[in-house]
Design a protein around this motif. Sequence first.
Motif, PDB file in Angstrom:
ATOM      1  N   ILE A  59     -19.385 -37.230  -6.573  1.00 13.16           N
ATOM      2  CA  ILE A  59     -18.576 -36.859  -6.323  1.00 13.16           C
ATOM      3  C   ILE A  59     -19.197 -34.770  -5.649  1.00 13.16           C
ATOM      4  CG2 ILE A  59     -16.309 -35.828  -7.635  1.00 13.16           C
ATOM      5  CD1 ILE A  59     -16.417 -38.075  -9.751  1.00 13.16           C
ATOM      6  N   THR A  60     -18.390 -34.159  -4.828  1.00 18.07           N
ATOM      7  CA  THR A  60     -18.846 -33.605  -4.537  1.00 18.07           C
ATOM      8  C   THR A  60     -17.094 -32.544  -5.253  1.00 18.07           C
ATOM      9  OG1 THR A  60     -17.955 -33.350  -2.339  1.00 18.07           O
ATOM     10  CG2 THR A  60     -20.269 -33.405  -2.843  1.00 18.07           C
ATOM     11  N   MET A  61     -17.767 -30.610  -5.706  1.00 19.13           N
ATOM     12  CA  MET A  61     -16.491 -30.247  -5.815  1.00 19.13           C
ATOM     13  C   MET A  61     -16.309 -29.055  -5.045  1.00 19.13           C
ATOM     14  SD  MET A  61     -14.711 -30.308 -10.075  1.00 19.13           S
ATOM     15  CE  MET A  61     -16.906 -29.188 -10.582  1.00 19.13           C
ATOM     16  N   SER A  62     -15.376 -28.444  -4.582  1.00 22.98           N
ATOM     17  CA  SER A  62     -15.679 -27.081  -4.326  1.00 22.98           C
ATOM     18  C   SER A  62     -14.314 -26.611  -5.365  1.00 22.98           C
ATOM     19  CB  SER A  62     -15.555 -26.773  -2.577  1.00 22.98           C
ATOM     20  OG  SER A  62     -16.015 -28.285  -2.208  1.00 22.98           O
ATOM     21  N   ASN A  63     -14.844 -25.167  -5.950  1.00 16.35           N
ATOM     22  CA  ASN A  63     -14.238 -24.805  -6.821  1.00 16.35           C
ATOM     23  C   ASN A  63     -14.031 -23.099  -5.857  1.00 16.35           C
ATOM     24  OD1 ASN A  63     -13.537 -27.050  -7.767  1.00 16.35           O
ATOM     25  ND2 ASN A  63     -15.033 -26.683  -9.331  1.00 16.35           N
ATOM     26  N   CYS A  64     -13.071 -22.918  -5.660  1.00 21.67           N
ATOM     27  CA  CYS A  64     -12.841 -21.161  -5.469  1.00 21.67           C
ATOM     28  C   CYS A  64     -11.998 -20.830  -5.592  1.00 21.67           C
ATOM     29  CB  CYS A  64     -13.096 -21.024  -3.897  1.00 21.67           C
ATOM     30  SG  CYS A  64     -11.646 -22.062  -2.730  1.00 21.67           S
ATOM     31  N   SER A  65     -11.924 -19.033  -6.443  1.00 21.04           N
ATOM     32  CA  SER A  65     -10.716 -17.651  -6.373  1.00 21.04           C
ATOM     33  C   SER A  65      -9.954 -17.923  -5.703  1.00 21.04           C
ATOM     34  CB  SER A  65     -11.338 -16.687  -6.686  1.00 21.04           C
ATOM     35  OG  SER A  65     -11.816 -16.114  -5.972  1.00 21.04           O
ATOM     36  N   VAL A  66      -8.562 -17.961  -5.325  1.00 25.36           N
ATOM     37  CA  VAL A  66      -7.671 -17.849  -4.603  1.00 25.36           C
ATOM     38  C   VAL A  66      -6.706 -16.493  -4.935  1.00 25.36           C
ATOM     39  CG1 VAL A  66      -7.361 -20.437  -3.529  1.00 25.36           C
ATOM     40  CG2 VAL A  66      -5.557 -19.707  -5.962  1.00 25.36           C
ATOM     41  N   LYS A  85     -14.323 -34.464  -4.154  1.00 27.11           N
ATOM     42  CA  LYS A  85     -13.880 -35.518  -2.640  1.00 27.11           C
ATOM     43  C   LYS A  85     -15.211 -37.030  -3.780  1.00 27.11           C
ATOM     44  CE  LYS A  85     -12.832 -33.325   1.596  1.00 27.11           C
ATOM     45  NZ  LYS A  85     -13.434 -32.839   3.043  1.00 27.11           N
ATOM     46  N   SER A  86     -14.727 -37.888  -2.889  1.00 32.06           N
ATOM     47  CA  SER A  86     -15.743 -39.091  -2.893  1.00 32.06           C
ATOM     48  C   SER A  86     -15.585 -40.135  -1.858  1.00 32.06           C
ATOM     49  CB  SER A  86     -15.407 -39.994  -4.681  1.00 32.06           C
ATOM     50  OG  SER A  86     -14.357 -40.445  -4.887  1.00 32.06           O
ATOM     51  N   ASN A  87     -16.552 -41.437  -2.218  1.00 31.38           N
ATOM     52  CA  ASN A  87     -15.723 -42.309  -1.177  1.00 31.38           C
ATOM     53  C   ASN A  87     -14.482 -43.025  -1.417  1.00 31.38           C
ATOM     54  OD1 ASN A  87     -18.682 -41.670   0.310  1.00 31.38           O
ATOM     55  ND2 ASN A  87     -19.923 -43.172  -1.670  1.00 31.38           N
ATOM     56  N   VAL A  88     -14.206 -42.879  -2.758  1.00 32.85           N
ATOM     57  CA  VAL A  88     -12.724 -43.770  -3.134  1.00 32.85           C
ATOM     58  C   VAL A  88     -12.025 -42.620  -3.033  1.00 32.85           C
ATOM     59  CG1 VAL A  88     -13.888 -45.153  -4.319  1.00 32.85           C
ATOM     60  CG2 VAL A  88     -13.691 -43.280  -5.340  1.00 32.85           C
ATOM     61  N   PHE A  89     -11.730 -41.669  -3.363  1.00 35.57           N
ATOM     62  CA  PHE A  89     -10.814 -40.919  -3.837  1.00 35.57           C
ATOM     63  C   PHE A  89     -10.954 -39.446  -3.381  1.00 35.57           C
ATOM     64  CE2 PHE A  89     -12.855 -39.477  -7.700  1.00 35.57           C
ATOM     65  CZ  PHE A  89     -12.695 -38.069  -7.673  1.00 35.57           C
ATOM     66  N   GLU A  90     -10.247 -38.303  -2.642  1.00 31.92           N
ATOM     67  CA  GLU A  90      -9.867 -36.970  -3.178  1.00 31.92           C
ATOM     68  C   GLU A  90      -8.702 -36.511  -3.315  1.00 31.92           C
ATOM     69  OE1 GLU A  90      -8.964 -34.271   0.942  1.00 31.92           O
ATOM     70  OE2 GLU A  90      -9.806 -35.570   0.828  1.00 31.92           O
ATOM     71  N   ARG A  91      -9.643 -35.440  -4.772  1.00 28.72           N
ATOM     72  CA  ARG A  91      -8.651 -34.984  -5.607  1.00 28.72           C
ATOM     73  C   ARG A  91      -8.108 -33.316  -5.434  1.00 28.72           C
ATOM     74  NH1 ARG A  91      -9.203 -32.447 -11.161  1.00 28.72           N
ATOM     75  NH2 ARG A  91      -8.063 -32.854 -12.155  1.00 28.72           N
TER      76      ARG A  91
END
Length: 238
Positions: A59-66, A85-91
């Motif tokens: 699973i990859t995870m990108s977090n940033c201030s908004v 993101k992964s091969n089976v889901f996106e959150r």
Amino acid sequence: MHKLKVYSLTLILSVLIFPSHAVAFAPSLSTQVKEVAQWFTGFFDNAQQVTNNPTVPLITMSNCSVQLADNNSVANTQNIYLEQKSNVFERIRFYSFSEGNSVVNLSVRSFVNSDILGGLCNQPEQQRIINISNIATTSCDLSLTWEPNRYIGTNAPNGCPTSTGGKVVSNVTFLNNGVNSLDQIFAANGNLIVNTPIEFRRIASIPEPSFILGILALGIWGNATALSSKVKHKSTQK
């Protein structure tokens, strides 16, 4: 007898001057909010965990201030956009860290339309703006407790309801280089259907605008220098 008194006095002084364990004091809540949000910001994955246990999905995870449009941000609140993101889901979620009663409050909300937000962390900071109307009103909340070098949060045993009538019980530990999370998903009948802990580790920081502009400026300067050198070289050949 006098020697015993001297030894006793020496022992007492050594305990007072050289305590065996240093006492750690929690920083102010405002500092905690900023710190845990900063730890949560960056590009992460669980590749190290997958190497040790291939049954765990990558699973990859990108977090940033908004920022919220129209300056709707609440004072002393840190807003973070999350994309997993992964091969089976996106959150995709909206995380808000704020001051609570001796703890850091974490509110997690979904988006009304997340399709327009994909890849948001790849944008410069001044362009990472979210309309509050695109954020769901319902939230899943946790309380984060400060401990030396980490923040621990849970919403057990009640968790948060799911759209299928079940619930999600979350346990999370924020570290300065990653996040350990466990989302236990229960079906409507109470059966546990998901119970896999994930160990995210930071692989890169979110580039700030000044850093990006610096790279662009360096690239432009380098190209200009190379072009100037070519022109001078040609002129000397004539």
